[in-house]
Design a protein around this motif. Structure first.
Motif: not given
Length: 365
Positions: A134-137, A121-122, A180-185
């Motif tokens: 950020i959420e997960g399924l 997580m960032p 931030k989203a790219q780093a998490f991915a």
């Protein structure tokens, strides 16, 4: 000594006594009103004599507060401590929603553990002034949720809020979200898919325009007509109407009927008066009653209760209800405000942003 001299001396004494009496009366009249004394039905405590080896300590018979060993001193011992207020046990702001969020799906090559997701997580969950989530399924429940230890997820989605009370999402904030989203991915071996920036920024501006035109924060000012009030006097009268002490000195709140929701009303007065060395001598001549309309469910009847509270406090405390400019608020003015609020509630309902809903509380924050 002539009769005239005696008469003048007597007259001078009477005048002097009158001046002293008048000054004493004016001093008493202008002194801040104090709370009513305790009714005396509390059991008296008798302290046992100290032994020679025992250190003297101060024993205070206060109200027991679950989960807290101490609390700050209060002006009125009959009021609960701030730590006795309901504490939200969970985040009630709601999950990501395309109505007010930019959502970027993140596909995975396989399953990812919740522990790995938490570690990736960032460091900060904001892009500029906008919240990032950020959420997960969840593999077992099939529901989107914040990553939790011990769980496994088949996909993720990252989101940033389109607008809040600081304004609309702009290009710089969107770019920060993408980074931030790219780093998490990358950390969870996922591939994100970001919406077109210009389209989302335009959508953010439209939402911000709607929110700005339909935001409402109301306040009444209660002003003392004659004698000023002490902090304890204000607290005692407000407590009778259900208000409890807030975290900030000089602020009280009327709690919502459901645990964890924002308060229905706020009541505030001079913080310096609340923090004075001798609060009983602090003079308060006005206090503010406030309502954050989009934060409170209309089913709570917030404006009606605000009117009732203002009228009751004005009657009990010898005050006058005005607006922030000192203009008297008459019944017809209150009725007009109430009618406008009903239209506002209907408009928010039509946009699926009902007052008091998780989405409305996020947007108008």
């Amino acid at each position: 000594m002539s009769n005239l001299t005696v008469a003048l001396a007597i007259l001078g004494g009477l005048v002097l006594a009158s001046v002293v009496g008048y000054n004493a009366w004016m001093s008493r009249r202008s002194a801040p009103r104090q709370p009513d004394a305790p009714n005396g039905d509390r059991p008296e405590t008798v302290s046992a004599p100290l032994s020679r080896d025992e250190e003297p300590v101060l024993h205070v018979a206060g109200h027991p507060v679950a989960g807290a060993e101490r609390h700050e001193p209060l002006f009125d011992p009959d009021l609960p401590a701030p730590s006795a207020l309901p504490i939200p046990t969970a985040d009630r702001r709601g999950g990501l929603d395309p109505l007010i969020d930019v959502i970027a799906p993140i596909t995975l090559e396989g399953l990812a553990s919740g522990d790995a997701a938490i570690a990736a997580m960032p460091a900060t969950r904001r892009a500029g002034s906008k919240p990032v989530a950020i959420e997960g399924l969840n593999e077992h429940t099939g529901e989107w949720e914040p990553a939790a230890p011990g769980q496994r997820y088949g996909a993720f989605q990252a989101g940033v809020q389109l607008a809040n009370r600081t304004g609309a999402l702009n290009e710089i904030e969107y770019s920060e979200f993408v980074v931030k989203a790219q780093a998490f991915a990358d950390a969870v071996n996922g591939a994100p898919e970001f919406p077109e920036m210009l389209d989302e920024v335009a959508r953010a501006r439209e939402l911000d325009q709607f929110a700005s035109a339909h935001d409402a924060q109301l306040s009444f000012v209660l002003r003392a007509l004659h004698a000023a009030w002490s902090p304890g006097y204000v607290q005692q009268n407000a407590a009778r109407l259900g208000f409890v002490a807030g975290i900030i000195p000089g602020r009280m709140v009327l709690p919502a009927s459901e645990l964890g929701l924002p308060p229905i009303l706020g009541l505030s007065f001079d913080t310096q008066a609340a923090l004075a060395d001798d609060p009983a001598q602090s003079a308060i001549r006005e206090l503010t009653l406030s309502l954050d309309v989009p934060q409170v469910d209309r089913a709570e009847r917030p404006f009606a209760r605000m009117r009732e509270t203002a009228a009751t406090l004005a009657r009990e405390m010898d005050g006058l209800v005005t607006d922030s400019d000192g203009q008297l608020l008459r019944e017809e003015t209150m009725d007009a405000i109430g009618a406008d609020l009903e239209q506002l509630y209907d408009t928010l309902d039509s946009r699926e942003l009902s007052a008091g809903s998780p989405l409305a509380r996020r947007l108008f924050s």
